[in-house]
Design a protein around this motif. Sequence first.
Motif, PDB file in Angstrom:
ATOM      1  N   PRO A   1       0.825  -1.223   0.000  1.00  0.00           N
ATOM      2  CA  PRO A   1       0.000   0.000   0.000  1.00  0.00           C
ATOM      3  C   PRO A   1       0.849   1.258   0.000  1.00  0.00           C
ATOM      4  O   PRO A   1       1.848   1.355   0.725  1.00  0.00           O
ATOM      5  N   GLY A   2       0.475   2.171  -0.866  1.00  0.00           N
ATOM      6  CA  GLY A   2       1.199   3.430  -0.958  1.00  0.00           C
ATOM      7  C   GLY A   2       2.333   3.402  -1.958  1.00  0.00           C
ATOM      8  O   GLY A   2       2.966   4.429  -2.216  1.00  0.00           O
ATOM      9  N   LYS A   3       2.596   2.225  -2.529  1.00  0.00           N
ATOM     10  CA  LYS A   3       3.662   2.093  -3.523  1.00  0.00           C
ATOM     11  C   LYS A   3       3.092   1.512  -4.813  1.00  0.00           C
ATOM     12  O   LYS A   3       2.016   0.917  -4.830  1.00  0.00           O
ATOM     13  N   GLU A   4       3.841   1.670  -5.877  1.00  0.00           N
ATOM     14  CA  GLU A   4       3.441   1.066  -7.134  1.00  0.00           C
ATOM     15  C   GLU A   4       3.734  -0.437  -7.091  1.00  0.00           C
ATOM     16  O   GLU A   4       4.624  -0.889  -6.372  1.00  0.00           O
ATOM     17  N   ARG A   5       2.976  -1.154  -7.909  1.00  0.00           N
ATOM     18  CA  ARG A   5       3.232  -2.587  -7.999  1.00  0.00           C
ATOM     19  C   ARG A   5       4.630  -2.803  -8.580  1.00  0.00           C
ATOM     20  O   ARG A   5       5.024  -2.121  -9.526  1.00  0.00           O
ATOM     21  N   GLU A   6       5.340  -3.745  -8.021  1.00  0.00           N
ATOM     22  CA  GLU A   6       6.760  -3.941  -8.338  1.00  0.00           C
ATOM     23  C   GLU A   6       6.992  -5.313  -8.971  1.00  0.00           C
ATOM     24  O   GLU A   6       6.469  -6.322  -8.489  1.00  0.00           O
ATOM     25  N   PHE A   7       7.785  -5.320 -10.011  1.00  0.00           N
ATOM     26  CA  PHE A   7       8.186  -6.574 -10.636  1.00  0.00           C
ATOM     27  C   PHE A   7       9.131  -7.325  -9.708  1.00  0.00           C
ATOM     28  O   PHE A   7      10.046  -6.740  -9.112  1.00  0.00           O
ATOM     29  N   VAL A   8       8.925  -8.640  -9.610  1.00  0.00           N
ATOM     30  CA  VAL A   8       9.802  -9.468  -8.792  1.00  0.00           C
ATOM     31  C   VAL A   8      10.620 -10.413  -9.675  1.00  0.00           C
ATOM     32  O   VAL A   8      11.850 -10.419  -9.629  1.00  0.00           O
ATOM     33  N   ALA A   9       9.918 -11.216 -10.472  1.00  0.00           N
ATOM     34  CA  ALA A   9      10.601 -12.212 -11.293  1.00  0.00           C
ATOM     35  C   ALA A   9       9.680 -12.679 -12.402  1.00  0.00           C
ATOM     36  O   ALA A   9       8.463 -12.527 -12.315  1.00  0.00           O
ATOM     37  N   ALA A  10      10.282 -13.247 -13.442  1.00  0.00           N
ATOM     38  CA  ALA A  10       9.509 -13.811 -14.544  1.00  0.00           C
ATOM     39  C   ALA A  10      10.248 -15.013 -15.105  1.00  0.00           C
ATOM     40  O   ALA A  10      11.464 -15.160 -14.923  1.00  0.00           O
ATOM     41  N   ILE A  11       9.495 -15.837 -15.799  1.00  0.00           N
ATOM     42  CA  ILE A  11      10.071 -17.048 -16.381  1.00  0.00           C
ATOM     43  C   ILE A  11       9.430 -17.295 -17.737  1.00  0.00           C
ATOM     44  O   ILE A  11       8.224 -17.074 -17.922  1.00  0.00           O
ATOM     45  N   SER A  12      10.228 -17.728 -18.687  1.00  0.00           N
ATOM     46  CA  SER A  12       9.709 -17.986 -20.016  1.00  0.00           C
ATOM     47  C   SER A  12       8.789 -19.204 -20.007  1.00  0.00           C
ATOM     48  O   SER A  12       8.750 -19.971 -19.041  1.00  0.00           O
ATOM     49  N   TRP A  13       8.081 -19.389 -21.105  1.00  0.00           N
ATOM     50  CA  TRP A  13       7.068 -20.441 -21.142  1.00  0.00           C
ATOM     51  C   TRP A  13       7.657 -21.830 -20.924  1.00  0.00           C
ATOM     52  O   TRP A  13       7.004 -22.709 -20.359  1.00  0.00           O
ATOM     53  N   ASN A  14       8.907 -22.029 -21.331  1.00  0.00           N
ATOM     54  CA  ASN A  14       9.521 -23.353 -21.196  1.00  0.00           C
ATOM     55  C   ASN A  14      10.476 -23.427 -20.006  1.00  0.00           C
ATOM     56  O   ASN A  14      11.140 -24.450 -19.802  1.00  0.00           O
ATOM     57  N   GLY A  15      10.566 -22.337 -19.251  1.00  0.00           N
ATOM     58  CA  GLY A  15      11.414 -22.351 -18.068  1.00  0.00           C
ATOM     59  C   GLY A  15      12.888 -22.127 -18.338  1.00  0.00           C
ATOM     60  O   GLY A  15      13.692 -22.120 -17.397  1.00  0.00           O
ATOM     61  N   GLU A  16      13.248 -21.912 -19.579  1.00  0.00           N
ATOM     62  CA  GLU A  16      14.673 -21.800 -19.910  1.00  0.00           C
ATOM     63  C   GLU A  16      15.261 -20.446 -19.536  1.00  0.00           C
ATOM     64  O   GLU A  16      16.470 -20.333 -19.332  1.00  0.00           O
ATOM     65  N   ASN A  17      14.432 -19.436 -19.485  1.00  0.00           N
ATOM     66  CA  ASN A  17      14.915 -18.091 -19.192  1.00  0.00           C
ATOM     67  C   ASN A  17      14.182 -17.518 -17.980  1.00  0.00           C
ATOM     68  O   ASN A  17      12.965 -17.631 -17.874  1.00  0.00           O
ATOM     69  N   THR A  18      14.951 -16.907 -17.107  1.00  0.00           N
ATOM     70  CA  THR A  18      14.380 -16.255 -15.935  1.00  0.00           C
ATOM     71  C   THR A  18      14.875 -14.825 -15.846  1.00  0.00           C
ATOM     72  O   THR A  18      15.962 -14.493 -16.345  1.00  0.00           O
ATOM     73  N   TYR A  19      14.077 -13.994 -15.222  1.00  0.00           N
ATOM     74  CA  TYR A  19      14.371 -12.569 -15.117  1.00  0.00           C
ATOM     75  C   TYR A  19      14.032 -12.125 -13.697  1.00  0.00           C
ATOM     76  O   TYR A  19      13.043 -12.574 -13.126  1.00  0.00           O
ATOM     77  N   TYR A  20      14.857 -11.255 -13.147  1.00  0.00           N
ATOM     78  CA  TYR A  20      14.655 -10.811 -11.778  1.00  0.00           C
ATOM     79  C   TYR A  20      14.839  -9.305 -11.666  1.00  0.00           C
ATOM     80  O   TYR A  20      15.641  -8.703 -12.383  1.00  0.00           O
TER      81      TYR A  20
END
Length: 125
Positions: free
Chosen positions: A41-60
């Motif tokens: 609350p009081g902050k913008e929504r923040e990106f944490v992590a993501a993963i590609s459809w096949n799991g080969e690539n991750t992002y943080y």
Amino acid sequence: QVQLVESGGGLVQAGGSLRLSCAASRGTLSGYAMGWFRHTPGKEREFVAAISWNGENTYYEDSLKGRFTISRDNAKDTVYLQMISAKPEDTAVYYCAAKVPVTYGYRDEKKYIIWGQGTQVTVSS
């Protein structure tokens, strides 16, 4: 359309660990890249992590790298977010989301088209 259901949130002590799950309650996660975001609350929504459809690539998010790990099990239609060395500032509602099928914009919440209802994580000091 697939629906997403997060679970695994709760209260954890600082320094502790927690694993969040995001399951498809209807449909399948196959073919979707997936992301985790969090909102305080009081902050913008923040990106944490993501993963590609096949799991080969991750992002943080750079500041969270090393403490958060995203993974997926497509056979179970589930995506996970492991948190270690929890800090009070990790307290937030955590959301998983499914992304449009493009190979960019993993950190951009506007590229995510299906969202779960969120799960509360509270880290006590």
